[in-house]
Motif scaffolding. Structure first.
Motif, PDB file in Angstrom:
ATOM      1  N   GLN A 203       0.518  -0.975   0.119  1.00 57.19           N
ATOM      2  CA  GLN A 203       0.257   0.269  -0.142  1.00 57.19           C
ATOM      3  C   GLN A 203       0.648   1.355  -0.122  1.00 57.19           C
ATOM      4  N   VAL A 204       1.923   1.257   1.004  1.00 55.71           N
ATOM      5  CA  VAL A 204       3.300   2.750   0.762  1.00 55.71           C
ATOM      6  C   VAL A 204       4.082   2.292  -0.138  1.00 55.71           C
ATOM      7  N   ALA A 205       4.063   1.148  -1.172  1.00 57.21           N
ATOM      8  CA  ALA A 205       5.321   1.125  -2.374  1.00 57.21           C
ATOM      9  C   ALA A 205       4.817   2.828  -3.281  1.00 57.21           C
ATOM     10  N   CYS A 206       5.940   3.566  -3.903  1.00 60.83           N
ATOM     11  CA  CYS A 206       6.027   4.073  -5.108  1.00 60.83           C
ATOM     12  C   CYS A 206       5.848   3.460  -6.009  1.00 60.83           C
ATOM     13  N   ASN A 207       6.118   2.450  -6.111  1.00 59.69           N
ATOM     14  CA  ASN A 207       6.618   2.161  -7.810  1.00 59.69           C
ATOM     15  C   ASN A 207       5.296   1.348  -8.055  1.00 59.69           C
ATOM     16  N   SER A 208       5.094   0.997  -9.226  1.00 58.32           N
ATOM     17  CA  SER A 208       4.347   0.199  -9.392  1.00 58.32           C
ATOM     18  C   SER A 208       3.966  -1.737  -8.778  1.00 58.32           C
ATOM     19  N   THR A 209       2.731  -1.600  -8.452  1.00 58.17           N
ATOM     20  CA  THR A 209       2.535  -2.830  -7.901  1.00 58.17           C
ATOM     21  C   THR A 209       1.274  -3.983  -8.157  1.00 58.17           C
ATOM     22  N   THR A 210       1.148  -3.609  -9.398  1.00 57.78           N
ATOM     23  CA  THR A 210      -0.078  -4.331 -10.128  1.00 57.78           C
ATOM     24  C   THR A 210       0.162  -5.458 -10.258  1.00 57.78           C
ATOM     25  N   SER A 211       1.520  -5.327 -11.234  1.00 55.35           N
ATOM     26  CA  SER A 211       1.975  -7.582 -10.796  1.00 55.35           C
ATOM     27  C   SER A 211       2.247  -7.723  -9.707  1.00 55.35           C
ATOM     28  N   ILE A 212       2.864  -6.982  -8.985  1.00 54.25           N
ATOM     29  CA  ILE A 212       2.787  -7.904  -7.889  1.00 54.25           C
ATOM     30  C   ILE A 212       1.550  -8.186  -6.569  1.00 54.25           C
ATOM     31  N   LYS A 213       0.068  -7.371  -6.744  1.00 55.40           N
ATOM     32  CA  LYS A 213      -0.694  -7.522  -6.456  1.00 55.40           C
ATOM     33  C   LYS A 213      -1.619  -8.747  -7.080  1.00 55.40           C
ATOM     34  N   LEU A 214      -1.112  -8.692  -8.683  1.00 56.67           N
ATOM     35  CA  LEU A 214      -1.302 -10.334  -9.450  1.00 56.67           C
ATOM     36  C   LEU A 214      -0.740 -11.367  -8.298  1.00 56.67           C
ATOM     37  N   LEU A 215       0.175 -11.673  -8.569  1.00 58.60           N
ATOM     38  CA  LEU A 215       1.146 -12.486  -8.209  1.00 58.60           C
ATOM     39  C   LEU A 215       1.130 -12.980  -6.616  1.00 58.60           C
ATOM     40  N   LEU A 216       0.722 -11.804  -5.799  1.00 58.09           N
ATOM     41  CA  LEU A 216       0.220 -12.168  -4.406  1.00 58.09           C
ATOM     42  C   LEU A 216      -1.077 -12.623  -4.172  1.00 58.09           C
ATOM     43  N   ASN A 217      -2.254 -12.361  -4.977  1.00 58.47           N
ATOM     44  CA  ASN A 217      -3.328 -12.882  -5.131  1.00 58.47           C
ATOM     45  C   ASN A 217      -3.156 -14.315  -5.571  1.00 58.47           C
ATOM     46  N   ILE A 218      -2.073 -14.507  -6.810  1.00 65.37           N
ATOM     47  CA  ILE A 218      -2.432 -15.859  -7.193  1.00 65.37           C
ATOM     48  C   ILE A 218      -1.662 -17.166  -6.034  1.00 65.37           C
ATOM     49  N   VAL A 219      -0.779 -16.310  -5.351  1.00 69.48           N
ATOM     50  CA  VAL A 219      -0.025 -17.191  -4.595  1.00 69.48           C
ATOM     51  C   VAL A 219      -0.998 -17.914  -3.007  1.00 69.48           C
ATOM     52  N   SER A 220      -2.134 -16.770  -2.814  1.00 70.34           N
ATOM     53  CA  SER A 220      -2.495 -16.075  -1.418  1.00 70.34           C
ATOM     54  C   SER A 220      -3.972 -17.434  -2.135  1.00 70.34           C
ATOM     55  N   ILE A 221      -4.450 -17.546  -3.617  1.00 67.05           N
ATOM     56  CA  ILE A 221      -5.063 -18.673  -3.319  1.00 67.05           C
ATOM     57  C   ILE A 221      -4.785 -19.810  -3.212  1.00 67.05           C
ATOM     58  N   PHE A 222      -3.035 -20.018  -3.983  1.00 63.07           N
ATOM     59  CA  PHE A 222      -2.317 -21.277  -4.059  1.00 63.07           C
ATOM     60  C   PHE A 222      -2.563 -21.928  -2.250  1.00 63.07           C
ATOM     61  N   PHE A 223      -2.069 -21.298  -1.883  1.00 61.52           N
ATOM     62  CA  PHE A 223      -1.645 -21.653   0.074  1.00 61.52           C
ATOM     63  C   PHE A 223      -2.745 -21.037   0.794  1.00 61.52           C
ATOM     64  N   GLY A 224      -4.095 -20.415   0.166  1.00 58.11           N
ATOM     65  CA  GLY A 224      -5.027 -19.940   1.002  1.00 58.11           C
ATOM     66  C   GLY A 224      -5.802 -20.613   0.550  1.00 58.11           C
ATOM     67  N   PHE A 225      -6.203 -19.928  -0.360  1.00 62.86           N
ATOM     68  CA  PHE A 225      -8.248 -20.501  -0.639  1.00 62.86           C
ATOM     69  C   PHE A 225      -8.161 -21.855  -0.666  1.00 62.86           C
ATOM     70  N   THR A 226      -6.912 -22.390  -1.289  1.00 63.12           N
ATOM     71  CA  THR A 226      -6.979 -24.088  -2.374  1.00 63.12           C
ATOM     72  C   THR A 226      -7.424 -25.117  -0.628  1.00 63.12           C
ATOM     73  N   PRO A 227      -6.640 -25.010   0.271  1.00 65.97           N
ATOM     74  CA  PRO A 227      -7.148 -25.542   1.532  1.00 65.97           C
ATOM     75  C   PRO A 227      -8.163 -25.831   1.658  1.00 65.97           C
ATOM     76  N   PHE A 228      -8.082 -24.313   1.604  1.00 60.92           N
ATOM     77  CA  PHE A 228      -9.849 -23.807   2.468  1.00 60.92           C
ATOM     78  C   PHE A 228     -11.193 -24.753   1.621  1.00 60.92           C
ATOM     79  N   LEU A 229     -10.656 -24.985   0.252  1.00 60.00           N
ATOM     80  CA  LEU A 229     -11.744 -25.177  -0.315  1.00 60.00           C
ATOM     81  C   LEU A 229     -11.618 -26.930  -0.113  1.00 60.00           C
ATOM     82  N   TYR A 230     -10.517 -26.807   0.249  1.00 57.94           N
ATOM     83  CA  TYR A 230     -10.632 -29.031   0.365  1.00 57.94           C
ATOM     84  C   TYR A 230     -10.946 -29.155   1.608  1.00 57.94           C
ATOM     85  N   ILE A 231     -10.726 -28.658   2.535  1.00 58.01           N
ATOM     86  CA  ILE A 231     -11.417 -28.533   3.935  1.00 58.01           C
ATOM     87  C   ILE A 231     -13.271 -28.654   3.806  1.00 58.01           C
ATOM     88  N   VAL A 232     -13.054 -27.814   2.966  1.00 56.19           N
ATOM     89  CA  VAL A 232     -14.562 -27.648   3.009  1.00 56.19           C
ATOM     90  C   VAL A 232     -15.517 -28.836   2.104  1.00 56.19           C
TER      91      VAL A 232
END
Length: 326
Positions: A203-232
């Protein structure tokens, strides 16, 4: 204790971080964390009690599982891993918060901030996978009980636990690379959080964070949402099998075994996914509250929800206490 974690981690991460040579290392010296200036005395006492409770509760659970031979089962093996994980998880953030509250010193150096962030996301990623592994253990125990001793052998359990810890390390490496590619425009950059985490730094970075946010979402889905979906999915099958049990006592016993896991999963994944892969636009206060819930509340309630409600654990604790007293 936080300094021990940070210094230990820096020994392994410093060569990698230095090879990145991000632009922000030439200008940025410190990050300025938030503090509880209005209620610092109350917050200090509250967090100190919480931290001591986390250390005491999880240490007791870890010790009793290791000592008592009757608790050497796959379920309690994973619970001992969870207890150790929660001790480390809370020790990455709470000592820093307590130090800031007592001293009023909000500064944390760039390298220590990166080290704290790396440890935090590593342990968080490990817990995401470990909770899914524990769901798999309950799924086999209830849906396929005759093959449970073979499927969940010690070798398999050890391998699953190792995969959980290694997945956390992989999660940490990815997030560390993303964070070291951020640049900041001030010598001392303020962040809207009580400890170093990926979203506040983006949020406080000066450079463009579009690609970083995209990668963050992909990684977070893999480590966060996918295990949660498996548990459900696992618990949908578990509940279906439980409802087929003719005995109401048997249904209640099976469901009570799983309800503890469901409570922890709801707290942890609900708040973590909200913070990392949830919709944007919420206030910073709400996001900070969500991050505090999954980083502090989960390690606090795990010993109570998982073990202190379990008859086998309570019996083992009572037995050991009596042996110490008499």
């Amino acid at each position: 204790m936080d300094l021990l974690f940070v210094d230990f981690f820096l020994c392994f991460q410093m060569p990698f971080i230095e090879t990145q040579k991000p632009e922000n290392q030439t200008t940025l010296r410190n990050f300025l964390l938030l503090n509880f200036s209005d209620y610092w005395a109350f917050i200090t006492i509250l967090f100190f009690i919480i931290y001591c409770s986390i250390l005491f509760g999880n240490s007791c659970i870890f010790a009793i599982i290791r000592i008592d031979a009757k608790l050497h089962t796959p379920m309690f093996f994973f619970l001992s891993n969870l207890s150790l994980l929660d001790i480390c998880y809370s020790s990455v953030t709470l000592p820093v918060i307590l130090y800031n509250c007592v001293t009023g010193n909000r500064k944390i150096s760039y390298h220590k901030c990166i080290a704290q962030l790396s440890l935090f996301v590593s342990l968080g990623g490990t817990e995401c996978i470990l909770l899914a592994v524990m769901a798999y253990d309950r799924f086999i125990a209830i849906c396929n009980p005759l093959h449970y001793p073979v499927v969940m052998s010690y070798k398999v359990c050890a391998s699953l636990a190792a995969v959980s810890w290694l997945s956390g390390i992989l999660n940490s490496i990815i997030h560390t690379v993303m964070t070291t590619n951020l640049t900041f425009c001030q010598l001392e950059q303020s962040i809207n959080h009580f400890y170093c985490d990926v979203p506040p730094l983006i949020q406080v970075a000066c450079n463009s964070t579009t690609s970083i946010k995209l990668l963050l979402n992909i990684v977070s889905i893999f480590f966060g949402f996918t295990p949660f979906l498996y548990i459900v999915i696992s618990y949908v099958n578990i509940i279906y099998v439980i409802w087929k049990i003719k005995s109401s006592e048997g249904r209640w016993k099976a469901f009570s075994t799983c309800s503890s896991h469901l409570i922890v999963v709801t707290i942890f994944y609900g708040t973590a996914n909200f913070n990392y892969v949830g919709p944007s636009g919420y206030s910073l206060e709400v996001e900070r509250l969500a991050s505090l819930l999954y980083s502090i509340l989960t390690p606090l309630v795990n010993p109570i929800i998982y073990c202190l409600r379990n008859k086998d654990v309570k019996h083992a604790l009572k037995k050991k206490i009596q042996m110490l007293l008499y």
